[in-house]
Motif scaffolding. Structure first.
Motif, PDB file in Angstrom:
ATOM      1  N   HIS A 310       0.885  -1.213  -0.030  1.00 57.44           N
ATOM      2  CA  HIS A 310      -0.039   0.023   0.093  1.00 57.44           C
ATOM      3  C   HIS A 310       0.805   1.278   0.040  1.00 57.44           C
ATOM      4  CE1 HIS A 310      -3.867  -1.932   1.647  1.00 57.44           C
ATOM      5  NE2 HIS A 310      -3.244  -2.685   0.812  1.00 57.44           N
ATOM      6  N   GLY A 313       2.383   1.779  -3.334  1.00 55.69           N
ATOM      7  CA  GLY A 313       1.352   2.439  -4.304  1.00 55.69           C
ATOM      8  C   GLY A 313       0.893   4.042  -3.954  1.00 55.69           C
ATOM      9  N   LYS A 316       3.536   6.031  -5.161  1.00 55.11           N
ATOM     10  CA  LYS A 316       3.760   6.385  -6.680  1.00 55.11           C
ATOM     11  C   LYS A 316       2.352   6.874  -7.211  1.00 55.11           C
ATOM     12  CE  LYS A 316       6.011   2.075  -7.864  1.00 55.11           C
ATOM     13  NZ  LYS A 316       6.040   0.797  -7.508  1.00 55.11           N
ATOM     14  N   THR A 320      -4.130   5.003  -5.753  1.00 50.97           N
ATOM     15  CA  THR A 320      -4.318   3.698  -5.671  1.00 50.97           C
ATOM     16  C   THR A 320      -4.835   3.100  -4.611  1.00 50.97           C
ATOM     17  OG1 THR A 320      -1.755   3.847  -4.845  1.00 50.97           O
ATOM     18  CG2 THR A 320      -2.338   3.417  -7.137  1.00 50.97           C
ATOM     19  N   TYR A 321      -4.796   3.919  -3.224  1.00 53.11           N
ATOM     20  CA  TYR A 321      -5.566   3.254  -2.160  1.00 53.11           C
ATOM     21  C   TYR A 321      -5.881   4.360  -1.243  1.00 53.11           C
ATOM     22  CZ  TYR A 321      -2.757  -1.051  -2.496  1.00 53.11           C
ATOM     23  OH  TYR A 321      -2.549  -2.403  -2.839  1.00 53.11           O
TER      24      TYR A 321
END
Ligand code: KIV
Ligand code: ZN
Length: 523
Positions: A310, A313, A316, A320-321
């Motif tokens: 997580h 992600g 980046k 994403t989360y």
């Protein structure tokens, strides 16, 4: 993702937020607030831009009546209303309590379920219909904003309830609330009840339909959203979801669900979401009930990413989360705030960001205490500041005041405490020994108070990290069947314990259980 700065549209189609933290929320065990605390919370509710504040149940006690009046004077934007049964005295007291409000209202309720009619009210269906209609008609002569609630709606016969709703609309009700009083409903059936009422009640299109859910099965937010999907345009909720038993619909959860999933739900509230986190922290400090770390939206872990995958992600690409941004709900990116070099101006600004109105507190005293804390602690966090200020609200209007506390303890001697308190302006001192320092201190305080309540709960927590942290103590006392909570915060845990007990004793007094203290009693 929603833009954090976007103000939802002002079209008629939005969800009104009816905040009942000060009424249903206060019914949560240990969450009683004094008048000053209620005013502080009400001011924050105004900053949140809630549409309606239910400030209390005016006829239930002189304290509630005064709180409703004070909230009416403190805010101008939201409608302020009082809860009322269908009795003449209740309606009149409620109307009187809000008569100085910029935007007054009344919330009249009576149960419509068979089980309540038979076992609680001992009334027939006709009696309830008459009582509801009579009360709404009486209120409508004085005020425009009239909400009617069919208590235990989710367990009521829909056909009968539709008849009651039709009659109260004819009598002048502008908002019809269908509560899931016992937290028994599941979303499909709760939503279907709104669809049925909107289809079958004559005049349904002239009123706002409102959802009021309790969280006994953990479904309060889901049920509220189901009501919205079936035409409701008002949600009744509380900060941090506090309330009777398992609580009410949580304001922050429902507001952020509406906002985050506007794509599906199509409507939103007009809440200033950046005030959500300050509101949550303010209330937690005022009632001494910490927010659980995993609480959605406002818990410490709500935006924390622990798992490596997580974290990777999120680094980046946040989406994403993360479905919301922490700053959207007012979570400060840097909770480390002021220090010993901070001036008064910075302190006042920080208070405002935390939802505290500097004009409502003794600023000189709060600033001096803040400076003293800066000397003791390397870093001062938002929660430390809130704890200091809440301590201030807590003590306003108290009959019992802690003046001095001296304690002594060693591994060879019995702990001793000597306490001086001001009782209605006059000082009294008592000494006592005990099993520990806290025990000795409590015995000395209770000697002065002249009562011997049962101490049902005592808990200590560090507000922020480190051995120099402010400690917060909560205790619960029972006397003559009345239970009250007390809270105290101080960098010395024994002082925090003493403040918590004195706070609880003052609350017992406010509930009519006067400690047997006489200011003239000598030591
Ligand atoms: O839960 C409930 O039914 C209530 C009413 C008084 C609205 O709180
Ligand atoms: Zn309720």
């Amino acid at each position: 993702m929603a833009d954090a700065n976007r103000i939802p549209s002002d079209s008629g189609d939005y969800v009104r937020i009816f905040d009942t933290t000060l009424r249903d929320g206060e019914q949560s065990p240990g969450a009683t607030m004094n008048v000053e605390e209620k005013v502080a919370v009400a001011r924050q509710l105004e900053r949140l831009n809630v549409d309606i504040i239910e400030a209390g149940f005016a006829a239930s006690s002189p304290g509630d009546f005064e709180s409703v009046q004070r909230v009416c004077q403190a805010v101008t934007k939201p409608v302020v209303l009082s809860l009322s049964r269908t009795r003449e005295q209740d309606v009149d007291q409620s109307l009187k309590s809000v008569d100085k409000a910029a935007r007054p209202g009344i919330h009249i309720f009576i149960a419509t379920s068979e089980i309540h009619l038979k076992y609680k009210l001992n009334m027939t269906r006709e009696d309830v219909l008459d009582a509801a209609t009579w009360a709404v008609a009486r209120a409508s002569k004085h005020v425009d904003h009239i909400e009617f609630s069919a208590e235990d709606a989710s367990r009521s016969d829909w056909e009968y309830m539709a008849k009651v709703c039709a009659e109260v609309i004819r009598a002048g009700a502008k908002i019809i609330n269908l509560p899931d009083t016992t937290g028994h409903a599941i979303p499909e059936e709760y939503g279907a009840m709104f669809a049925y009422m909107r289809e079958h009640v004559p005049g349904a299109d002239k009123v706002i339909w409102s959802a009021h859910c309790h969280n006994d099965l953990g479904l309060a937010v889901a049920n509220s959203l189901a009501a919205i999907r079936n035409g409701a345009r008002q949600i009744e909720c509380t900060i941090n979801g506090i309330g009777e038993r398992a609580g009410n619909t949580s304001m922050e959860e429902v507001v952020m669900a509406l906002r985050t999933r506007r794509d599906l739900l199509g409507v939103e509230s007009r809440v200033n979401t950046r005030q959500i986190y300050p509101a949550s922290r303010l209330l937690a400090q005022v009632i001494g009930q910490p927010v659980p770390p995993n609480k959605p939206i406002v818990g410490d872990n709500a935006f924390a990413h622990e798992a490596g995958i997580h974290q990777d992600g999120v680094l980046k690409y946040k989406l994403t989360y993360e479905i919301m941004k922490p700053e959207e709900v007012g979570i400060p990116s840097n909770k480390l705030v002021l220090g010993k070099h901070s001036g008064r101006h910075a302190f006042i600004n920080r208070l405002a960001e935390l939802g505290v109105d500097a004009a409502a507190i003794d600023l000189e005293k709060a600033f001096a205490e803040f400076k003293a804390l800066c000397d003791k602690k390397k870093v001062v966090y938002d929660d430390d500041i809130l704890a200091l200020v809440s301590e201030e609200f807590r003590r306003l209007g108290d009959q019992l005041e802690l003046v001095d506390l001296e304690v002594s303890s060693s591994s060879k001697e019995t702990p001793q405490a000597r306490v001086t308190m001001r009782v209605n302006g006059a000082e009294r001192t008592e000494a006592s020994s005990g099993d520990g320092i806290v025990d000795a201190t409590y015995k000395a305080i209770l000697k002065i108070a002249g009562i011997n309540p049962v101490l049902e709960r005592y808990s200590v927590k560090a507000i922020t990290g480190g051995t120099d942290a402010l400690g917060e103590v909560s205790c619960m006392l029972r006397e003559d069947g009345i239970t009250v909570a007390g809270h105290g915060a101080h960098s010395d845990i024994i002082m925090a314990s003493a403040l918590a007990l004195v706070n609880a004793l003052n609350r017992l007094r406010a509930r009519g259980r006067t400690p047997q203290v006489r200011a003239s009693d000598g030591p």
